[in-house]
Scaffold this motif. Structure first.
Motif, PDB file in Angstrom:
ATOM      1  N   HIS A 101      -2.088  35.027  12.244  1.00 15.13           N
ATOM      2  CA  HIS A 101      -0.711  35.561  11.613  1.00 15.13           C
ATOM      3  C   HIS A 101       0.772  34.954  12.167  1.00 15.13           C
ATOM      4  O   HIS A 101       1.308  34.764  11.518  1.00 15.13           O
ATOM      5  CB  HIS A 101      -0.996  37.180  10.951  1.00 15.13           C
ATOM      6  N   CYS A 102       0.677  34.754  13.113  1.00 10.40           N
ATOM      7  CA  CYS A 102       2.621  35.298  13.906  1.00 10.40           C
ATOM      8  C   CYS A 102       1.936  34.517  15.475  1.00 10.40           C
ATOM      9  O   CYS A 102       0.886  34.935  15.348  1.00 10.40           O
ATOM     10  CB  CYS A 102       2.629  36.102  14.238  1.00 10.40           C
ATOM     11  N   ASP A 161       4.493  41.031   5.172  1.00  9.64           N
ATOM     12  CA  ASP A 161       5.274  38.873   4.998  1.00  9.64           C
ATOM     13  C   ASP A 161       4.535  38.269   5.882  1.00  9.64           C
ATOM     14  O   ASP A 161       3.774  37.274   5.248  1.00  9.64           O
ATOM     15  CB  ASP A 161       6.382  38.726   5.067  1.00  9.64           C
ATOM     16  N   LEU A 162       4.076  38.845   7.062  1.00 10.27           N
ATOM     17  CA  LEU A 162       3.819  37.265   7.383  1.00 10.27           C
ATOM     18  C   LEU A 162       2.002  36.589   7.418  1.00 10.27           C
ATOM     19  O   LEU A 162       1.247  35.969   7.340  1.00 10.27           O
ATOM     20  CB  LEU A 162       3.205  38.276   9.464  1.00 10.27           C
ATOM     21  N   LYS A 163       1.580  37.572   7.044  1.00  9.64           N
ATOM     22  CA  LYS A 163       0.131  37.649   6.743  1.00  9.64           C
ATOM     23  C   LYS A 163      -0.321  36.711   4.967  1.00  9.64           C
ATOM     24  O   LYS A 163      -0.218  35.698   5.238  1.00  9.64           O
ATOM     25  CB  LYS A 163      -0.488  38.872   6.581  1.00  9.64           C
ATOM     26  N   ASP A 164       0.632  37.649   4.152  1.00 10.24           N
ATOM     27  CA  ASP A 164       1.401  36.659   2.642  1.00 10.24           C
ATOM     28  C   ASP A 164       1.740  35.197   3.181  1.00 10.24           C
ATOM     29  O   ASP A 164       0.961  34.773   1.852  1.00 10.24           O
ATOM     30  CB  ASP A 164       2.392  36.968   2.371  1.00 10.24           C
ATOM     31  N   LEU A 213      -2.256  38.337  16.094  1.00 10.08           N
ATOM     32  CA  LEU A 213      -0.986  38.105  16.716  1.00 10.08           C
ATOM     33  C   LEU A 213      -1.505  36.690  18.146  1.00 10.08           C
ATOM     34  O   LEU A 213      -2.092  36.679  18.986  1.00 10.08           O
ATOM     35  CB  LEU A 213      -0.077  39.290  17.380  1.00 10.08           C
ATOM     36  N   MET A 214      -0.796  35.302  18.094  1.00 11.72           N
ATOM     37  CA  MET A 214      -0.953  34.924  19.464  1.00 11.72           C
ATOM     38  C   MET A 214      -0.038  34.370  19.769  1.00 11.72           C
ATOM     39  O   MET A 214       1.408  34.984  19.337  1.00 11.72           O
ATOM     40  CB  MET A 214      -1.185  33.388  18.629  1.00 11.72           C
ATOM     41  N   VAL A 215       0.262  33.940  21.635  1.00  7.86           N
ATOM     42  CA  VAL A 215       0.868  34.560  22.463  1.00  7.86           C
ATOM     43  C   VAL A 215       0.802  32.532  22.753  1.00  7.86           C
ATOM     44  O   VAL A 215      -0.007  32.463  23.049  1.00  7.86           O
ATOM     45  CB  VAL A 215       1.171  35.232  23.423  1.00  7.86           C
ATOM     46  N   ALA A 216       2.530  32.312  22.926  1.00  6.29           N
ATOM     47  CA  ALA A 216       2.037  30.184  23.521  1.00  6.29           C
ATOM     48  C   ALA A 216       3.559  30.359  24.419  1.00  6.29           C
ATOM     49  O   ALA A 216       3.965  30.902  24.383  1.00  6.29           O
ATOM     50  CB  ALA A 216       1.576  29.287  22.001  1.00  6.29           C
ATOM     51  N   ASN A 250       3.056  30.684  11.457  1.00  4.52           N
ATOM     52  CA  ASN A 250       4.440  31.452  11.593  1.00  4.52           C
ATOM     53  C   ASN A 250       4.976  31.895  13.070  1.00  4.52           C
ATOM     54  O   ASN A 250       4.368  32.404  13.445  1.00  4.52           O
ATOM     55  CB  ASN A 250       4.430  32.415  11.013  1.00  4.52           C
ATOM     56  N   ILE A 251       6.311  30.615  13.030  1.00  4.43           N
ATOM     57  CA  ILE A 251       6.128  30.827  14.490  1.00  4.43           C
ATOM     58  C   ILE A 251       7.261  31.381  14.795  1.00  4.43           C
ATOM     59  O   ILE A 251       8.221  31.860  14.273  1.00  4.43           O
ATOM     60  CB  ILE A 251       7.139  28.959  14.756  1.00  4.43           C
TER      61      ILE A 251
END
Ligand code: GDP
Ligand code: MG
Length: 297
Positions: free
Chosen positions: A134-135, A274-277, A27-30, A163-164
């Motif tokens: 992934h997100c 689903d985020l990974k898919d 998971l990323m935060v921006a 995925n944003i």
């Protein structure tokens, strides 16, 4: 009593085979500096991701993020293992010139794809370390009138790569009415500017009404209004994660105070797979196609 994040439901989201191996998620935060990104990820997974920075208290421990940093924690709930990686990015807005401030973040995402692409074509394909993002939680300021030009630019630079999931930061600074209005405005602007955020998959027509209603509620929550805190306060005799004000307490995990629980359930209990898919089937495939195209040119 132990608190649960809720990823023990992961086995329901995928085949049993992967249960033994454990799960991984990145998971990323921006977003702009100071909007509470580091604080929120800490609250989300009930772990102190920044504990290695020895300082006096939790509030101080989270210092300004100046470069892209990666923290990995192994968590286990009810026998289910999750290797969670958080990618924290430096908030933009501090620099005098914010032109292309999204570039290092976009490059980081591409580098993970590149690494995976190389490993996948190599000899040891079975044991690939998957570091693909992934997100990306994108933090929107509660103080602006909807999206700012930089938000639009940033999200558009990333939306083909990751995925944003947009979040409305520091929701405790807004009244419930303001939150509702801002959400509508931001959703309209996302549409108007052609920003492609993560789409929750449509539910099947044979799902029950309860499920459909939950699904619609989730869609209407965008951008999730969030509140982060690393301090535990006492509210009505219970110790809760919250923010203490002269006029009262804002509880992070109270559904009538913000969408924190909704966001966490979405990430962990219902949509992680689903985020990974989508990462694998859409974003990574895009990257791969570009690579192969440029190799054969
Ligand atoms: P980042 O730069 O986006 O990583 O922001 P930080 O997590 O470092 O937080 C910046 C400041 O905002 C800190 O003083 C936090 O205590 C505070 N903060 C974080 N989350 C919230 C929130 O939800 N509401 C309010 N009012 N303040 C917050
Ligand atoms: Mg930070």
């Amino acid at each position: 009593d132990k608190e649960y994040v809720g990823f023990a439901t992961l086995p329901n989201q995928v085949h049993r085979k992967s249960v033994k191996k454990g799960f991984d998620f990145t998971l990323m935060v921006a977003g702009e500096s100071g909007l509470g990104k580091s604080t929120l990820v800490n609250s989300l997974f009930l772990t102190d991701l920044y504990k290695d920075r020895r300082l006096l208290n939790a509030e101080e421990r989270i210092t300004q993020t100046v470069e892209i940093t990666k923290h990995t924690v192994d968590i286990e709930e009810k026998g289910v293992k999750l290797k969670l990686t958080i990618v924290d990015t430096p908030g933009f807005g501090d620099a005098v010139n914010n032109t292309e401030c999204w570039k290092p973040v976009a490059d980081y995402i591409d580098q993970q794809f590149e690494q995976y692409f190389r490993d996948e074509s190599g000899l040891n394909r079975k044991n690939i370390q998957d570091n693909r993002v992934h997100c990306c939680l994108y933090f929107i300021s509660p103080f602006g009138h909807g999206l700012r030009p930089l938000d639009v630019e940033f999200m558009k630079a990333l939306h083909e790569k990751v995925n944003i999931v947009p979040v409305l930061a520091k929701a405790d600074t807004l009244t419930p009415m303001e939150v509702r209005r801002k959400k509508i405005k931001i959703r309209e602007e996302i549409e108007q500017y052609g920003i492609k955020i993560y789409q929750f998959p449509d539910c099947d027509s044979d799902e029950d009404e309860d499920f459909k209603q939950q699904d619609q509620e989730l869609k209407d929550s965008i951008p999730f209004a969030v509140i982060g805190s690393n301090t535990v306060v006492e509210a009505k005799g219970k110790r809760v994660r919250g923010r203490l004000y002269p006029w009262g307490i804002v509880e992070v995990e109270n559904q009538s105070h913000c969408d924190f629980i909704k966001l966490r359930n979405m990430l962990v209990r219902t949509h992680m797979q689903d985020l990974k898919d989508v990462t694998r089937e859409t974003h990574y495939e895009n990257y791969r196609a570009h690579c192969i195209q440029s190799m054969t040119r």
